[in-house]
Design a protein around this motif. Structure first.
Motif, short mmCIF file in Angstrom:
data_model
loop_
_atom_site.label_atom_id
_atom_site.label_comp_id
_atom_site.label_asym_id
_atom_site.label_seq_id
_atom_site.Cartn_x
_atom_site.Cartn_y
_atom_site.Cartn_z
N GLY A 22 4.21 18.65 8.43
CA GLY A 22 4.03 17.22 8.66
C GLY A 22 3.74 16.47 7.37
O GLY A 22 4.27 15.39 7.12
N ILE A 23 2.91 17.07 6.52
CA ILE A 23 2.59 16.44 5.24
C ILE A 23 3.83 16.38 4.36
O ILE A 23 4.12 15.37 3.72
CB ILE A 23 1.45 17.20 4.54
CG1 ILE A 23 0.14 16.97 5.30
CG2 ILE A 23 1.31 16.78 3.09
CD1 ILE A 23 -1.00 17.84 4.83
N GLY A 26 6.17 13.67 5.62
CA GLY A 26 5.65 12.36 5.25
C GLY A 26 5.88 12.06 3.78
O GLY A 26 6.23 10.94 3.42
N ALA A 27 5.68 13.06 2.93
CA ALA A 27 5.92 12.87 1.50
C ALA A 27 7.39 12.60 1.23
O ALA A 27 7.74 11.77 0.39
CB ALA A 27 5.45 14.09 0.73
N ASP A 28 8.27 13.29 1.95
CA ASP A 28 9.71 13.05 1.79
C ASP A 28 10.07 11.63 2.20
O ASP A 28 10.84 10.95 1.52
CB ASP A 28 10.53 14.04 2.61
CG ASP A 28 10.49 15.45 2.04
OD1 ASP A 28 10.08 15.61 0.86
OD2 ASP A 28 10.85 16.39 2.77
N GLN A 29 9.53 11.17 3.31
CA GLN A 29 9.80 9.81 3.76
C GLN A 29 9.30 8.79 2.74
O GLN A 29 9.98 7.81 2.46
CB GLN A 29 9.11 9.55 5.11
CG GLN A 29 9.77 10.24 6.28
CD GLN A 29 11.10 9.62 6.62
OE1 GLN A 29 11.31 8.44 6.47
NE2 GLN A 29 12.02 10.47 7.07
N LEU A 30 8.13 9.05 2.19
CA LEU A 30 7.57 8.13 1.20
C LEU A 30 8.43 8.08 -0.05
O LEU A 30 8.69 7.00 -0.59
CB LEU A 30 6.15 8.56 0.84
CG LEU A 30 5.39 7.64 -0.10
CD1 LEU A 30 5.19 6.28 0.54
CD2 LEU A 30 4.05 8.25 -0.45
#
Length: 50
Positions: A22-23, A26-30
């Motif tokens: 999940g982290i 999220g980092a990829d999306q950011l």
């Protein structure tokens, strides 16, 4: 080692993997969002110069 301890170990391991995925997601999306903003800013700068 009793069954309760084994179950706890398995649950902790599975949750650790799930949280890390999940982290990472999220980092990829950011980073995608940040890259897109940078590209838009550069495009706007070239439009201003034209």
């Amino acid at each position: 080692m009793n069954v309760n301890q084994i179950i706890n170990m398995v649950i902790r391991r599975v949750m650790s993997i799930a949280i890390n995925k999940g982290i990472n997601a999220g980092a990829d999306q950011l980073s995608k969002r940040k890259t897109r903003k940078t590209a838009q800013t550069q495009q706007q700068d070239t439009n201003r110069l034209s």
